[in-house]
Design a protein around this motif. Structure first.
Motif, mmCIF file in Angstrom:
data_model
loop_
_atom_site.group_PDB
_atom_site.id
_atom_site.type_symbol
_atom_site.label_atom_id
_atom_site.label_comp_id
_atom_site.label_asym_id
_atom_site.label_seq_id
_atom_site.Cartn_x
_atom_site.Cartn_y
_atom_site.Cartn_z
ATOM 1 N N ARG A 25 10.346 0.122 2.095
ATOM 2 C CA ARG A 25 9.331 0.001 1.649
ATOM 3 C C ARG A 25 8.185 1.062 2.393
ATOM 4 N NH1 ARG A 25 7.580 -5.105 -0.088
ATOM 5 N NH2 ARG A 25 4.953 -5.121 -0.335
ATOM 6 N N TYR A 26 7.826 2.394 3.039
ATOM 7 C CA TYR A 26 7.078 2.793 2.798
ATOM 8 C C TYR A 26 7.547 4.560 2.090
ATOM 9 C CZ TYR A 26 4.345 6.926 4.502
ATOM 10 O OH TYR A 26 3.633 7.594 5.635
ATOM 11 N N LYS A 28 6.306 3.281 -1.238
ATOM 12 C CA LYS A 28 4.280 3.418 -1.906
ATOM 13 C C LYS A 28 4.113 4.284 -1.683
ATOM 14 C CE LYS A 28 0.416 1.920 1.030
ATOM 15 N NZ LYS A 28 0.488 2.352 2.010
ATOM 16 N N GLN A 29 4.750 5.559 -1.054
ATOM 17 C CA GLN A 29 5.045 7.015 -2.026
ATOM 18 C C GLN A 29 5.025 7.684 -2.887
ATOM 19 O OE1 GLN A 29 3.400 9.693 0.810
ATOM 20 N NE2 GLN A 29 3.149 7.644 1.727
ATOM 21 N N TRP A 58 5.162 12.128 5.642
ATOM 22 C CA TRP A 58 6.460 11.283 6.067
ATOM 23 C C TRP A 58 6.132 11.815 7.283
ATOM 24 C CZ3 TRP A 58 8.783 9.247 2.958
ATOM 25 C CH2 TRP A 58 9.764 9.298 0.827
ATOM 26 N N TRP A 87 6.910 0.328 10.138
ATOM 27 C CA TRP A 87 6.922 0.218 8.964
ATOM 28 C C TRP A 87 6.718 1.247 7.972
ATOM 29 C CZ3 TRP A 87 3.034 1.969 6.056
ATOM 30 C CH2 TRP A 87 1.862 2.666 7.097
ATOM 31 N N GLN A 88 6.461 2.977 9.041
ATOM 32 C CA GLN A 88 7.036 4.020 8.525
ATOM 33 C C GLN A 88 7.983 4.086 7.925
ATOM 34 O OE1 GLN A 88 4.501 6.581 9.729
ATOM 35 N NE2 GLN A 88 1.686 5.611 9.143
#
Length: 222
Positions: A55-56, A59-60, A39, A50-51
Motif C-alpha cells: 500500500r505504501y 501511495k508513492q 523509500w 505500514w511503510q
C-alpha cells in the motif's frame, strides 16, 4: 516616594524587554517534502510496518507517478485478492437477482409457516368441543367422587360414634384409630366385591362361549 517610582520603572523595562522579544520571534518553516519518492530502510528495525507494505508503494506511485519507480502492473490485485474481493462483494453487495431469489425463498417459507399455523389452529378448534366435553365429564366425576367420599366418611364416623358412644371426641386418638380400622375394612370389602364381580363376569363369558360351540357344530338340515 522614590520606591514606587523605582518599581514602576522596573515594570516598564520588563514590559519593553518582553515586547521586543515577542516581536523578534519567527516560527520555523514547515518541513519540505522531498521532490522525489522516499523509500524507507528495509533493514532498519525502527521502520514502521505500514511503510513496508504494498500500500505504501501504491501511495508513492499515486503521488509521484512513473518517477516513483513502481511498476503500474504490480498495483493490480492478484488472483487470490480478486477472488476474496468477489466473495466479499457477493456477500455484502448481492445482485438484484440474488436479492429477489432470497426474498422469494423467505416469502415461501413464511407462507408455509402461516399455513401450518392455520392448520394447527383449525385442528385444535375441531377438537375443542370434545375437549370441553371431556373436561366437563372429568369435573362431574371429580365432584361425584368427592361427594361419595364425603358420604362414606360420614357413615364411618357415625358407625365409630355408635360403637364408642357419642360422648367420645371425634378428634381423639381412639376415635381416629377406630375410624382408620373401619376404612381398611371397607376397602377390603370393596376389593373383594370387585374380585367377585370379575369372577362372575369371567364365568359368564366361559358359559356363553361353551353354549355357542355346540350350536355352531350342528350340521344344517337338508
Amino acid at each position: 516616594m522614590a520606591a514606587p517610582v523605582r518599581q514602576a520603572g522596573n515594570l516598564l523595562g520588563l514590559a519593553a524587554t518582553l515586547g521586543s522579544g515577542s516581536r523578534g520571534y519567527r516560527a520555523p518553516p514547515p518541513p519540505r517534502r522531498s521532490p522525489g519518492p522516499w523509500w524507507p530502510d528495509l533493514d532498519d528495525p525502527l521502520t514502521p510496518r505500514w511503510q513496508l507494505k504494498p500500500r505504501y508503494a501504491a501511495k508513492q506511485f499515486a503521488r509521484h507517478g512513473a518517477a516513483s519507480g513502481v511498476a503500474s502492473s504490480s498495483l493490480w490485485p492478484s488472483q487470490e485478492q480478486l477472488r476474496e474481493l468477489e466473495a466479499e462483494e457477493r456477500e455484502w453487495y448481492p445482485s438484484l437477482a440474488a436479492m429477489q431469489d432470497s426474498l422469494r425463498v423467505r416469502q415461501i417459507a413464511e407462507e408455509h409457516r402461516r399455513q401450518a399455523r392455520e392448520q394447527l389452529i383449525a385442528e385444535c378448534m375441531a377438537k375443542m368441543p370434545q375437549m370441553i366435553e371431556n373436561w366437563r365429564r372429568q369435573q362431574q366425576e371429580r365432584r361425584e367422587k368427592e361427594k361419595a367420599d364425603k358420604e362414606r366418611r360420614a357413615r364411618l364416623q357415625a358407625e365409630a360414634q355408635e360403637r364408642l358412644g357419642y360422648h367420645v371426641d371425634p378428634r381423639s386418638a381412639r376415635f381416629q384409630e377406630l375410624l382408620q380400622d373401619l376404612e381398611k375394612q371397607q376397602r377390603k370389602r370393596l376389593k373383594e366385591e370387585k374380585q367377585r364381580q370379575k369372577k362372575e363376569a369371567r364365568a359368564a363369558a366361559v358359559a356363553a362361549a361353551a353354549a355357542q360351540v355346540p350350536a355352531d357344530s350342528v350340521p344344517p338340515s337338508s
